[in-house]
Motif scaffolding. Sequence first.
Motif, PDB file in Angstrom:
ATOM      1  N   LEU A 129       0.833  -1.196   0.000  1.00 60.81           N
ATOM      2  CA  LEU A 129       0.000   0.000   0.000  1.00 60.81           C
ATOM      3  C   LEU A 129       0.871   1.250   0.000  1.00 60.81           C
ATOM      4  O   LEU A 129       0.564   2.235  -0.690  1.00 60.81           O
ATOM      5  CB  LEU A 129      -0.937   0.000   1.207  1.00 60.81           C
ATOM      6  N   ALA A 130       1.980   1.205   0.723  1.00 56.43           N
ATOM      7  CA  ALA A 130       2.907   2.339   0.735  1.00 56.43           C
ATOM      8  C   ALA A 130       3.417   2.620  -0.672  1.00 56.43           C
ATOM      9  O   ALA A 130       3.493   3.773  -1.096  1.00 56.43           O
ATOM     10  CB  ALA A 130       4.069   2.052   1.679  1.00 56.43           C
ATOM     11  N   ARG A 131       3.764   1.582  -1.401  1.00 52.79           N
ATOM     12  CA  ARG A 131       4.268   1.764  -2.771  1.00 52.79           C
ATOM     13  C   ARG A 131       3.196   2.379  -3.671  1.00 52.79           C
ATOM     14  O   ARG A 131       3.474   3.289  -4.456  1.00 52.79           O
ATOM     15  CB  ARG A 131       4.757   0.422  -3.337  1.00 52.79           C
ATOM     16  N   LEU A 132       1.976   1.899  -3.573  1.00 50.75           N
ATOM     17  CA  LEU A 132       0.899   2.445  -4.401  1.00 50.75           C
ATOM     18  C   LEU A 132       0.659   3.926  -4.101  1.00 50.75           C
ATOM     19  O   LEU A 132       0.473   4.730  -5.011  1.00 50.75           O
ATOM     20  CB  LEU A 132      -0.388   1.652  -4.191  1.00 50.75           C
ATOM     21  N   HIS A 188      12.995  10.291  -6.799  1.00 50.68           N
ATOM     22  CA  HIS A 188      13.405  10.227  -5.399  1.00 50.68           C
ATOM     23  C   HIS A 188      12.311   9.587  -4.542  1.00 50.68           C
ATOM     24  O   HIS A 188      12.591   8.752  -3.675  1.00 50.68           O
ATOM     25  CB  HIS A 188      13.740  11.630  -4.882  1.00 50.68           C
ATOM     26  N   ILE A 189      11.071   9.963  -4.774  1.00 40.53           N
ATOM     27  CA  ILE A 189       9.943   9.393  -4.033  1.00 40.53           C
ATOM     28  C   ILE A 189       9.898   7.886  -4.242  1.00 40.53           C
ATOM     29  O   ILE A 189       9.775   7.113  -3.291  1.00 40.53           O
ATOM     30  CB  ILE A 189       8.614  10.040  -4.463  1.00 40.53           C
ATOM     31  N   LEU A 190      10.010   7.452  -5.489  1.00 45.18           N
ATOM     32  CA  LEU A 190       9.907   6.024  -5.779  1.00 45.18           C
ATOM     33  C   LEU A 190      11.101   5.233  -5.234  1.00 45.18           C
ATOM     34  O   LEU A 190      10.956   4.062  -4.887  1.00 45.18           O
ATOM     35  CB  LEU A 190       9.742   5.799  -7.279  1.00 45.18           C
ATOM     36  N   ARG A 191      12.265   5.869  -5.147  1.00 43.16           N
ATOM     37  CA  ARG A 191      13.430   5.191  -4.562  1.00 43.16           C
ATOM     38  C   ARG A 191      13.212   4.879  -3.086  1.00 43.16           C
ATOM     39  O   ARG A 191      13.734   3.899  -2.567  1.00 43.16           O
ATOM     40  CB  ARG A 191      14.687   6.036  -4.733  1.00 43.16           C
ATOM     41  N   ASP A 192      12.423   5.700  -2.398  1.00 47.85           N
ATOM     42  CA  ASP A 192      12.145   5.463  -0.981  1.00 47.85           C
ATOM     43  C   ASP A 192      11.200   4.283  -0.757  1.00 47.85           C
ATOM     44  O   ASP A 192      11.087   3.795   0.365  1.00 47.85           O
ATOM     45  CB  ASP A 192      11.552   6.714  -0.337  1.00 47.85           C
ATOM     46  N   PHE A 193      10.529   3.862  -1.814  1.00 48.67           N
ATOM     47  CA  PHE A 193       9.568   2.757  -1.731  1.00 48.67           C
ATOM     48  C   PHE A 193       9.890   1.763  -2.852  1.00 48.67           C
ATOM     49  O   PHE A 193       9.263   1.771  -3.911  1.00 48.67           O
ATOM     50  CB  PHE A 193       8.137   3.292  -1.867  1.00 48.67           C
ATOM     51  N   PRO A 194      10.871   0.872  -2.630  1.00 47.11           N
ATOM     52  CA  PRO A 194      11.445   0.082  -3.720  1.00 47.11           C
ATOM     53  C   PRO A 194      10.626  -1.109  -4.221  1.00 47.11           C
ATOM     54  O   PRO A 194      11.051  -1.758  -5.158  1.00 47.11           O
ATOM     55  CB  PRO A 194      12.765  -0.402  -3.118  1.00 47.11           C
ATOM     56  N   ASP A 195       9.484  -1.414  -3.641  1.00 53.12           N
ATOM     57  CA  ASP A 195       8.705  -2.548  -4.143  1.00 53.12           C
ATOM     58  C   ASP A 195       8.346  -2.352  -5.610  1.00 53.12           C
ATOM     59  O   ASP A 195       8.316  -1.234  -6.115  1.00 53.12           O
ATOM     60  CB  ASP A 195       7.420  -2.727  -3.338  1.00 53.12           C
TER      61      ASP A 195
END
Length: 61
Positions: free
Chosen positions: A26-29, A46-53
Amino acid sequence: MTGRMPDGFDYLDAAYEMAATGRPTLARLLAEEAAALTTDPDEAAHILRDFPDNSLRLKDC
């Protein structure tokens, strides 16, 4: 009651909250939605790098 549409900061805040409570998918979505609302491509990356799923978004609908 008057409401407002969530913005990128709202989605990003929720993403960090979900990650902290053990909900990485859910965090990734939520992070993907925050990144999609960001006009700066570097910030979105940068945002997506913090949530690598891996992404769960449907690419072709």
